[in-house]
Design an enzyme around this catalytic site. Structure first.
Site, mmCIF file in Angstrom:
data_model
loop_
_atom_site.group_PDB
_atom_site.id
_atom_site.type_symbol
_atom_site.label_atom_id
_atom_site.label_comp_id
_atom_site.label_asym_id
_atom_site.label_seq_id
_atom_site.Cartn_x
_atom_site.Cartn_y
_atom_site.Cartn_z
ATOM 1 C CG ASP A 1 -0.299 2.029 1.475
ATOM 2 O OD1 ASP A 1 -0.041 2.935 0.670
ATOM 3 O OD2 ASP A 1 0.367 1.838 2.505
ATOM 4 C CG ASP B 1 -4.333 1.701 7.729
ATOM 5 O OD1 ASP B 1 -3.355 0.921 7.740
ATOM 6 O OD2 ASP B 1 -4.226 2.906 7.415
#
EC number: 2.4.2.29
Length: 376
Positions: free
Chosen positions: A92, A271
């Site tokens: 990320d 996720d």
């Protein structure tokens, strides 16, 4: 990175596919355990690979940038080498973490100035240095730098935010395309669709993101407190626009029910910290519903934690024993519960894939959704 669609459900938009990366192939739909700081909490890498059978894990640019820091990661040869994980990694960009630091950050066209949650030191993230940082971390799939808007969010702010996110994306792509991977394997860049819960903004953002023709695409800002119905509605809007021949990643989502419903809308990758965080607090997800192992009813239950599971700890420890560990604050309790939940999430997406290939996904999904939400 390559994506191949293997099967498509006839009654929904669910699909089974394969993503090929420099560290192996990922079978989709897939759930990615969250390893924020180079570790999935309470789980060894060997357990992740051999027991849970995770195919890809997630790291976070913000946390890794602050600690251990880029110098250590580069000397180690990247995150794969540093943590001894030879399967794919996604990072990320840190946009969500910076969003969560709303009291100690400032957003400008240049980028985001923020203060470290560790020591209060001041830092600047720009589209360019976030690309450089993720080159050093060395993930197989990296995220573009974006602004994650809160919920609720005024329309005017959401509109200005996506326009800046798109400008940042252009800068991310330019920096990414003018640099090379550091460790001898390819990296793929995924843009992120934003737009809060406004249909026209989501459409505009999805169209802009698709225009950049990157190897895959992500959908952000749909795990920030909005009702599930809004999440599904926005996901459907975006999936109708994003190209079919590239993987779609829904960031930060979610419960087992959320995952199945979004698979049905065309999402390939997920996720969420829920299986690990909730596990450490005694919440277990099973194919028959949710167990709060802290409850008195499990005190004298000496049956296996999960008789449907093949996981060692699920069949060799009892509910009563796990309840005792959690109540006692023993680390082993957090480990067992975390392993259980991750194993269940990976089983769920694997089973969804098999049902898609068999042509039975839609009815199976509807039956599973009814059971998964039950409190046992």
């Amino acid at each position: 990175m390559k994506f191949q669609q293997v099967a498509l459900d006839t009654l929904s938009k669910a699909r089974a596919g394969e993503i090929t990366t420099g560290h192996g192939t990922i079978q989709t739909p897939i759930f990615m355990p969250v390893g924020t700081a180079g570790t999935v909490k309470a789980v060894h890498q060997r357990e992740l690979a051999n027991d849970v059978k995770a195919q890809i894990i997630l790291g976070n640019t913000y946390h890794l940038y602050l600690r251990p820091g880029l110098d250590i990661l580069e000397k180690a040869g990247g995150l794969h080498q540093f943590m001894n994980w030879d399967k794919p990694i996604l990072t990320d960009s840190g946009g969500y973490q910076v969003y969560s630091l709303s009291e100690v950050r400032k957003i400008k066209e240049e980028g985001v100035t923020f203060r470290s949650h560790i020591d209060g030191s001041k830092h600047l993230f720009t589209p360019e240095n976030v690309m450089d940082t993720q080159r050093i971390i060395g993930a197989d799939i990296i995220m573009a730098f974006d602004e994650c808007t809160p919920y609720p969010c005024e329309y005017g702010y959401a509109r200005k935010s996506i326009e800046m996110t798109h400008r940042w994306l252009k800068r991310c792509c330019e920096r990414f395309d003018s640099t090379e991977p550091k460790y001898g394997y390819p990296q793929a860049l995924f843009p992120i669709v934003q737009g809060s819960v406004y249909k026209d903004l989501r459409e505009k953002s999805a169209e802009a993101i698709a225009f950049f023709e990157r190897e895959g695409n992500a959908i952000g800002g749909l795990s920030v407190g909005e009702p599930a119905e809004e999440m599904y509605a926005m996901t459907e809007v975006v999936c109708n626009i994003l190209p079919q021949n590239k993987p779609r990643y829904l960031m930060g989502v979610g419960t087992p029910v959320n995952i199945l419903e979004n698979i049905a809308l065309g999402i390939d990758m997920f996720d969420c910290v829920m299986p690990t965080r909730n596990g450490r607090n005694g919440m277990l997800f099973t194919r028959n519903g949710i167990i709060n192992i802290k409850n008195e009813k499990w005190k004298n239950d000496f049956s296996a934690i999960d008789e449907d599971s093949a996981l060692f700890s699920d069949i060799n420890y009892s509910k009563a024993y796990l309840r005792h560990l959690i109540h006692s604050g023993e680390m082993l309790g957090a480990q067992i519960a975390t392993l259980h939940n991750l194993n269940f999430y990976l089983w769920l997406v694997k089973e969804a894939r098999e049902q898609i290939i068999a042509g039975t996904f839609y009815n199976w999904k509807n039956n599973m959704v009814k059971k998964l939400a039950q409190r046992l």
